[in-house]
Design a protein around this motif. Structure first.
Motif, PDB file in Angstrom:
ATOM      1  N   PRO A   1       0.804  -1.231   0.000  1.00 40.14           N
ATOM      2  CA  PRO A   1       0.000   0.000   0.000  1.00 40.14           C
ATOM      3  C   PRO A   1       0.836   1.280   0.000  1.00 40.14           C
ATOM      4  O   PRO A   1       0.473   2.265  -0.651  1.00 40.14           O
ATOM      5  N   LEU A   2       1.966   1.255   0.696  1.00 41.00           N
ATOM      6  CA  LEU A   2       2.826   2.438   0.698  1.00 41.00           C
ATOM      7  C   LEU A   2       3.429   2.694  -0.681  1.00 41.00           C
ATOM      8  O   LEU A   2       3.564   3.851  -1.108  1.00 41.00           O
ATOM      9  N   LEU A   3       3.787   1.625  -1.393  1.00 43.50           N
ATOM     10  CA  LEU A   3       4.295   1.785  -2.753  1.00 43.50           C
ATOM     11  C   LEU A   3       3.213   2.321  -3.689  1.00 43.50           C
ATOM     12  O   LEU A   3       3.484   3.140  -4.565  1.00 43.50           O
ATOM     13  N   ILE A   4       1.975   1.854  -3.499  1.00 41.40           N
ATOM     14  CA  ILE A   4       0.861   2.356  -4.310  1.00 41.40           C
ATOM     15  C   ILE A   4       0.690   3.848  -4.077  1.00 41.40           C
ATOM     16  O   ILE A   4       0.513   4.627  -5.015  1.00 41.40           O
ATOM     17  N   ARG A   5       0.781   4.267  -2.834  1.00 36.37           N
ATOM     18  CA  ARG A   5       0.668   5.701  -2.532  1.00 36.37           C
ATOM     19  C   ARG A   5       1.856   6.477  -3.109  1.00 36.37           C
ATOM     20  O   ARG A   5       1.698   7.554  -3.669  1.00 36.37           O
TER      21      ARG A   5
ATOM     22  N   SER B   1      -6.198  -6.037   7.043  1.00 35.92           N
ATOM     23  CA  SER B   1      -7.518  -5.420   7.108  1.00 35.92           C
ATOM     24  C   SER B   1      -7.657  -4.375   6.001  1.00 35.92           C
ATOM     25  O   SER B   1      -6.687  -3.735   5.581  1.00 35.92           O
ATOM     26  N   LYS B   2      -8.867  -4.216   5.555  1.00 29.89           N
ATOM     27  CA  LYS B   2      -9.165  -3.250   4.501  1.00 29.89           C
ATOM     28  C   LYS B   2      -8.835  -1.838   4.971  1.00 29.89           C
ATOM     29  O   LYS B   2      -8.324  -1.026   4.210  1.00 29.89           O
ATOM     30  N   PHE B   3      -9.070  -1.551   6.227  1.00 33.20           N
ATOM     31  CA  PHE B   3      -8.807  -0.219   6.774  1.00 33.20           C
ATOM     32  C   PHE B   3      -7.322   0.131   6.698  1.00 33.20           C
ATOM     33  O   PHE B   3      -6.957   1.230   6.288  1.00 33.20           O
ATOM     34  N   ILE B   4      -6.456  -0.789   7.084  1.00 39.08           N
ATOM     35  CA  ILE B   4      -5.016  -0.526   7.069  1.00 39.08           C
ATOM     36  C   ILE B   4      -4.535  -0.288   5.642  1.00 39.08           C
ATOM     37  O   ILE B   4      -3.805   0.663   5.363  1.00 39.08           O
ATOM     38  N   VAL B   5      -4.947  -1.161   4.729  1.00 35.71           N
ATOM     39  CA  VAL B   5      -4.516  -1.017   3.337  1.00 35.71           C
ATOM     40  C   VAL B   5      -5.036   0.292   2.754  1.00 35.71           C
ATOM     41  O   VAL B   5      -4.304   1.021   2.080  1.00 35.71           O
ATOM     42  N   TYR B   6      -6.282   0.631   3.032  1.00 37.93           N
ATOM     43  CA  TYR B   6      -6.830   1.899   2.527  1.00 37.93           C
ATOM     44  C   TYR B   6      -6.088   3.087   3.122  1.00 37.93           C
ATOM     45  O   TYR B   6      -5.747   4.042   2.420  1.00 37.93           O
ATOM     46  N   SER B   7      -5.820   3.044   4.417  1.00 37.62           N
ATOM     47  CA  SER B   7      -5.141   4.151   5.083  1.00 37.62           C
ATOM     48  C   SER B   7      -3.745   4.382   4.510  1.00 37.62           C
ATOM     49  O   SER B   7      -3.319   5.517   4.340  1.00 37.62           O
TER      50      SER B   7
END
Length: 127
Positions: free
Chosen positions: A43-47, A112-118
């Protein structure tokens, strides 16, 4: 019998076989990547790359998953090869098994979806 333990540990968690073999630094790096790869690093790489289109994100996730699997296979093979040259104690076997179980539990908690979204800032990658 050491090879059987390394095989089982390597199948459970990438890096636990290296810890079983006494390669603590290498094992810790593998365990950290196994634990944080999909829940934090991806997720951090996506951001970081700030993809504009959903298709770009999905292609990046696919490529990351391919690398993640290749990394896991390399860690598994390395752990088995290392078991041939290492003396093992029962204490180290138990510690490695407990570590593997704890890491699996932690990895499940981090998905969790929340962590990945955040971390990624995108809510469209779960569809």
């Amino acid at each position: 019998m050491s090879i059987v333990y390394a095989l089982i540990l390597g199948l459970l968690v990438s890096g636990s076989a290296q810890i079983f073999n006494g390669e603590y630094l290498k094992g810790s790096i593998f365990v950290a990547f196994f634990l944080l790869g999909k829940s934090t690093i991806l997720p951090l790489l996506i951001r970081f790359f700030n993809f504009k289109e959903k298709q770009q994100v999905l292609k990046f996730i696919r490529n990351f998953n391919i690398l993640y699997v290749a990394f896991s296979i390399a860690a598994f093979i390395d752990g088995i090869v290392g078991a041939f040259n290492t003396e093992h104690s029962l204490k180290l076997t138990i510690i490695s098994l407990v570590l593997a179980i704890l890491v699996i539990n932690a990895a499940n908690q981090l998905k969790s979806k929340f962590i990945v979204y955040s971390l990624s800032g995108r809510d469209d990658i779960f569809d």
